[in-house]
Design an enzyme around this catalytic site. Structure first.
Site, PDB file in Angstrom:
ATOM      1  N   GLY A   1       3.526   2.663   3.946  1.00 41.75           N
ATOM      2  CA  GLY A   1       2.185   2.283   3.666  1.00 41.75           C
ATOM      3  C   GLY A   1       1.457   3.572   2.884  1.00 41.75           C
ATOM      4  O   GLY A   1       2.003   4.437   2.381  1.00 41.75           O
ATOM      5  N   ASN A   2       0.059   3.345   2.856  1.00 44.61           N
ATOM      6  CA  ASN A   2      -0.587   4.600   2.108  1.00 44.61           C
ATOM      7  C   ASN A   2      -1.973   4.544   2.768  1.00 44.61           C
ATOM      8  O   ASN A   2      -2.331   3.686   3.773  1.00 44.61           O
ATOM      9  CB  ASN A   2      -0.819   4.487   0.583  1.00 44.61           C
ATOM     10  CG  ASN A   2      -1.780   3.110   0.429  1.00 44.61           C
ATOM     11  OD1 ASN A   2      -2.663   2.682   0.644  1.00 44.61           O
ATOM     12  ND2 ASN A   2      -0.746   1.976  -0.505  1.00 44.61           N
ATOM     13  N   HIS A   3      -2.782   5.566   2.644  1.00 45.02           N
ATOM     14  CA  HIS A   3      -4.066   5.957   3.187  1.00 45.02           C
ATOM     15  C   HIS A   3      -5.456   4.990   2.751  1.00 45.02           C
ATOM     16  O   HIS A   3      -6.393   5.331   3.016  1.00 45.02           O
ATOM     17  CB  HIS A   3      -4.395   7.348   2.838  1.00 45.02           C
ATOM     18  CG  HIS A   3      -3.653   8.580   3.651  1.00 45.02           C
ATOM     19  ND1 HIS A   3      -3.397   8.284   5.015  1.00 45.02           N
ATOM     20  CD2 HIS A   3      -2.698   9.201   3.294  1.00 45.02           C
ATOM     21  CE1 HIS A   3      -2.477   9.025   5.549  1.00 45.02           C
ATOM     22  NE2 HIS A   3      -1.995   9.847   4.480  1.00 45.02           N
TER      23      HIS A   3
ATOM     24  N   ALA B   1      -4.541  -0.847  -3.227  1.00 41.77           N
ATOM     25  CA  ALA B   1      -3.496   0.305  -3.491  1.00 41.77           C
ATOM     26  C   ALA B   1      -2.317  -0.415  -3.239  1.00 41.77           C
ATOM     27  O   ALA B   1      -1.740  -0.312  -1.839  1.00 41.77           O
ATOM     28  CB  ALA B   1      -3.713   1.452  -2.639  1.00 41.77           C
TER      29      ALA B   1
END
Ligand code: CTP
Length: 398
Positions: free
Chosen positions: A209-211, A276
């Site tokens: 995943g990402n932030h 994102a």
């Protein structure tokens, strides 16, 4: 739909037409509006507060304070929480007070504290309506920006026939719907916004995943809705509260996000892709939790579909397509390249070199580049304000 979730304060004055407000409240509740009723003391002689509180599902307020407990009815709070105030039936007496700033009851104090649009639907006998002082008060109120819902002609309670009859509940309802949907810059437009991260499953308990928090996309969806657009928000996993009156579709992975966006793209006039999205996803997802055995471990990844580029390839001439670019170096060049490659109308560039920009912050600093090569640099702002800047360009292009 137009009134769903809107806070509508109805200020009921002392007129025989007050009975029509019961039907109006039913129509508003059916339309999913939140209704709060304020009555003048005189109005309670024509219809009971119990009737209106039952229909509106809210206590009816009459005095500045609750006579039994002494609790203050905060007129400022009532006014500021309202999306619209409707004074109906508006009597000659209350209109005169409103026009001249008198505030000898809760109803007029709420009116004077209001910042939202105020609509008023007069009801009185034909000669009272025609009287120059009533007409001059109405003129004054309209000059303050208050909106008149004109009375109808017909038989009046006095037995006389003429102008002064309170508009029928259905007419007031139509007026409200038209008023709340017209004149907004994006009324009648459909918008699609993507937001948040995507999670690409590795096994049943792990993911890549990402932030991304989703804050930027949620702020854009909210702003587009406030400008009158009918908004669908396709959101990856996010802790944020779904924006009100926005149709939110929750997805997890890049491929789910692609399918959801493709579903809504065709009908959309405005498309803003701020998610994102993971660029890579595991080729295989383990069906059981992967055990730690080897010292080194690798996962084979494949490219995900570029959602923005996929939509760009299908874009019709009249659709507006907006993308984001998060860059660490060669920012302008990379962003311009994405603008052309993905067939966008404009691109919003975040530079990771700028403090306070990008992921998981409450602020953002963006540069907007359009197809004609115009470059607009904006200062560091809250994401809500950045959303306003982006949406004002959308309004200009729509
Ligand atoms: N985007 C998308 N689908 C993807 C990847 C990106 O829709 N699979 C969209 C994002 O929502 C954003 C824009 O493309 O609006 C730019 O994303 P970014 O990650 O900055 O660019 P990429 O095209 O992925 O290129 P690179 O990673 O090489 O910078």
């Amino acid at each position: 739909m137009a009134l769903a979730g809107k806070n509508i304060v109805i200020a009921v004055c002392g007129s025989i037409a007050a009975y029509k407000i019961a039907s109006l409240i039913r129509l508003l509740i059916k339309a999913d509006a939140q209704v709060k009723v304020i009555m003048s003391k005189e109005a309670t002689a024509f219809i009971t507060p119990l009737t209106l509180s039952t229909l509106s599902k809210n206590p009816v307020l009459i005095d500045y304070y609750q006579p039994n407990t002494g609790e203050w009815n905060n007129h400022v709070e009532i006014a500021l929480n309202a999306d619209y105030i409707l004074v109906a039936p508006a009597t000659a007496n209350t209109l005169a007070k409103m026009a001249n700033g008198l505030c000898d009851n809760l109803l007029t104090a709420v009116y004077l504290s209001a910042k939202c649009p105020v609509l008023f639907a007069p009801a009185m006998d034909l000669d009272m309506w025609k009287h120059p002082s009533t007409q001059s008060n109405i003129h004054k109120l309209r000059s303050y920006g208050n909106i008149l819902i004109p009375p109808g002609k017909g038989e009046l309670a006095s037995g006389l026939v003429g102008e002064g009859r309170l508009a029928e509940p259905e007419e007031i309802m139509d007026f409200l719907v038209k008023f709340t949907t017209k004149d907004l810059p994006l009324s009648g437009k459909k918008a699609l916004v993507s937001a948040g991260p995507t999670y690409e499953a590795i096994d049943p308990v792990r993911f890549i995943g990402n932030h991304s928090s989703g804050k930027m996309g949620y702020a854009i969806a909210k702003q587009l809705e406030e400008l009158g657009a009918d908004v669908t928000l396709v959101s990856g996993p996010s802790a944020l509260k779904m924006p009100e009156r926005v149709h939110t579709v929750s997805v997890t992975s890049a491929s789910e996000m692609l399918h959801a966006c493709e579903n809504y793209f065709e009908a959309a006039d405005i498309v803003v892709m701020s998610a994102a999205v993971a660029d890579y996803t595991p080729i295989e997802v383990a069906t059981q939790k992967i055990k730690k055995k080897e010292n080194e471990f690798s996962i084979e990844l494949k490219k995900t579909a570029d959602i923005l580029a996929t939509l760009g390839a299908k874009k019709r001439e009249k659709q507006l397509l907006i993308g984001f670019a998060l860059e660490t170096n060669n920012e302008l060049e990379n962003a311009k390249d994405k603008l052309i490659r993905k067939n966008l109308d404009f691109i919003v560039l975040n530079s990771m070199q700028d403090k306070g920009a990008g992921f998981a912050t409450d602020t953002n600093k963006v540069t907007i580049i359009d197809r004609s090569g115009n470059i607009r640099e904006f200062s560091l702002k809250s994401k809500e304000e950045v959303a306003k800047d982006i949406c004002s360009i959308i309004v200009d292009l729509s």
